[in-house]
Design a protein around this motif. Structure first.
Motif, short mmCIF file in Angstrom:
data_model
loop_
_atom_site.label_atom_id
_atom_site.label_comp_id
_atom_site.label_asym_id
_atom_site.label_seq_id
_atom_site.Cartn_x
_atom_site.Cartn_y
_atom_site.Cartn_z
N MET A 302 0.76 -1.32 -0.48
CA MET A 302 -0.10 -0.50 -0.14
C MET A 302 0.85 1.11 0.16
N LEU A 303 0.33 2.21 -0.62
CA LEU A 303 1.38 3.27 -1.07
C LEU A 303 0.71 4.46 -0.72
N GLN A 304 0.61 4.72 0.16
CA GLN A 304 -0.39 6.59 0.81
C GLN A 304 0.38 7.71 -0.34
N GLY A 305 -1.40 8.69 -0.74
CA GLY A 305 -0.63 9.32 -1.45
C GLY A 305 -1.77 10.50 -0.91
N THR A 306 -1.92 11.71 -1.81
CA THR A 306 -1.98 13.17 -1.17
C THR A 306 -3.47 12.56 -0.47
N PRO A 307 -3.79 13.11 0.83
CA PRO A 307 -5.77 13.11 1.55
C PRO A 307 -6.53 13.69 0.39
N ALA A 308 -7.10 13.86 1.20
CA ALA A 308 -9.00 14.01 0.03
C ALA A 308 -8.70 15.60 0.97
N VAL A 309 -9.56 16.28 -0.07
CA VAL A 309 -9.32 18.19 -0.18
C VAL A 309 -10.33 18.43 0.51
N LEU A 310 -9.77 19.21 1.59
CA LEU A 310 -11.46 18.99 2.13
C LEU A 310 -11.05 20.70 2.58
N ASN A 311 -12.48 20.96 1.69
CA ASN A 311 -12.45 22.41 2.24
C ASN A 311 -12.65 23.88 3.73
N ASP A 312 -12.33 23.97 4.18
CA ASP A 312 -12.61 24.75 5.49
C ASP A 312 -13.61 25.37 4.97
N ARG A 313 -14.16 25.79 6.19
CA ARG A 313 -15.65 25.83 6.47
C ARG A 313 -16.19 27.52 5.82
#
Length: 410
Positions: A302-313
């Motif tokens: 398993m090769l972890q990549g970029t996390p989810a793009v989570l916009n600040d409210r």
């Protein structure tokens, strides 16, 4: 398309008054120069030099290289005590042979700006120009980031410390799903975690005419691929977007030889951290279990990549409100469907409140062309919409963070 850099542009009325004819020509010329000379991740030497020179000519302060082949600079604000904000554009290209037929198509064999980073770099310069002429409350850092496509650039920039005092950050991406003059802005997930997996299946080679004497990893690989399709459909909650895709299979050397190994390579996409972990666990379990049923050994990586793009409210609200003043509230909408593409802007958002915007880049009536294809060609008018949106978002965020009571930010 006319040889003059801006002759055929149809700028939306909402932004046409923000740029003089000279600025339009310069920005289109910059975009075309970048497009014609694309460079792969962490090899953006000529791109970096051109952008550094361009920011210097604009009078941006403190222009310097960062993270190897990136560039940063600072636009002074009206109140130097206010916390700084940042706008970011990515600058690297992809290993794709261009087939757009554009007069400024890539001159570099097998390398192309097939994701719009040439436009992103240009609209970041456009934002710098607008902020120079109409400053924000506080300083605005201009970040031209390398190596987004490999997921290395954002972390490299963060590791330098140049963004340590930044209070908000904004970025954007061209999207040919939407038309020029539209922007997709929302809080929460706007891009997926993008992880990879590799499954090596080890069996026993044999003659193709005598399969009973071997343990066939190709047959096992076919069964693993089929079984992996049930991970999302049967193991993930139906209200949580997720994707498992096998994109490459490597096995065999001849039509009549059963090899002793096969390798599967794929991607896992998710928006929720818990789903991200579950996908990895289930892919490993399925691969190992099916391999065992085929009497094969499975080595799963398993090769972890970029996390989810989570916009600040709050940052999303600032960007949305600012965009409404530029292109009208009716043109600012949330994404109609989940975006399962990855983007290393996510690393900034883990450290700094911010917002990532999707900017329409298609003329009405034109076909929708996917990114990472040889035919990808965003409309150049997006340069000016994207630049105006980033500048307006930076001004709005800066004013809110500073509690500034000067003229209302545009």
């Amino acid at each position: 398309m006319s040889g003059h850099p801006s002759a055929s542009l149809r700028l939306p009325e909402a932004v046409s008054g923000l740029y003089g004819a000279g600025a339009v020509a310069e920005l289109v010329g910059l975009r075309r120069a970048l497009h014609a000379d694309p460079e792969l991740s962490l090899q953006e030497e000529r791109t970096c030099a051109r952008l550094q020179r361009t920011l210097d000519e604009l009078g941006v302060e403190g222009v310097a290289r960062v993270a190897g082949t990136g560039v940063v600079g600072r636009i002074p604000g009206r109140d130097r005590k206010a916390p700084p904000v940042a706008v970011r554009g990515d600058i690297d290209a992809l290993p794709i042979q261009e087939d757009t037929g554009l007069p400024f198509a890539s001159r570099n064999e097998g390398v192309m700006h097939a994701c719009g980073h040439d436009v992103h770099a240009s609209w970041t310069v456009a934002a710098a120009r607008l902020l120079r002429d109409d400053p924000a409350a506080g300083d605005v850092l201009i970040v031209l980031q390398p190596a987004e496509e490999t997921g290395e650039g954002a972390t490299a920039v963060l590791s330098t410390g140049v963004l340590d005092d930044v209070a908000a950050i904004f970025g954007a991406h061209v999207d040919l799903t939407f038309e020029i003059g539209q922007a997709m802005i929302q809080p929460g997930a706007v891009g997926a975690a993008a992880d990879r997996f590799e499954v090596e299946l080890r069996g026993k080679g044999a003659h193709g005419a005598r399969p009973h004497q071997g343990l066939d990893p190709i047959v096992g690989a076919a069964q693993v691929v089929s079984a992996l399709q049930t991970v999302v459909s049967r193991r993930m909650p139906p209200d949580q977007p997720a994707v498992v895709t096998v994109g490459a299979i490597e096995a065999g050397t001849a039509h009549n030889v059963i090899p002793d190994r096969a390798v599967l390579k794929g991607t896992m996409r998710s928006l929720d951290p818990a789903i991200r972990k579950s996908l990895a666990d289930e892919v490993r379990h399925v691969a190992e279990s099916v391999a065992a049923a085929c009497r094969l050994e499975a080595r799963v990586r398993m090769l972890q990549g970029t996390p989810a793009v989570l916009n600040d409210r709050r940052a999303a609200a600032w960007a949305s409100d600012a965009a409404a003043t530029v292109i009208g509230a009716e043109s600012v909408k949330p994404l109609p469907v989940a975006n399962m593409g990855g983007e290393d802007f996510a690393f900034y958002l883990e450290r700094i409140p911010g917002c990532f915007i999707r900017v329409g880049a298609r003329h009405p009536g034109d076909p929708v062309v996917g990114a990472h294809t040889p035919y990808f060609a965003p409309a150049e008018e997006a340069i000016f919409v994207g630049g105006a949106l980033l500048a307006a978002a930076a001004r709005r965020a800066s004013a809110e963070l500073a509690g500034w009571r000067g003229p209302k930010p545009r």
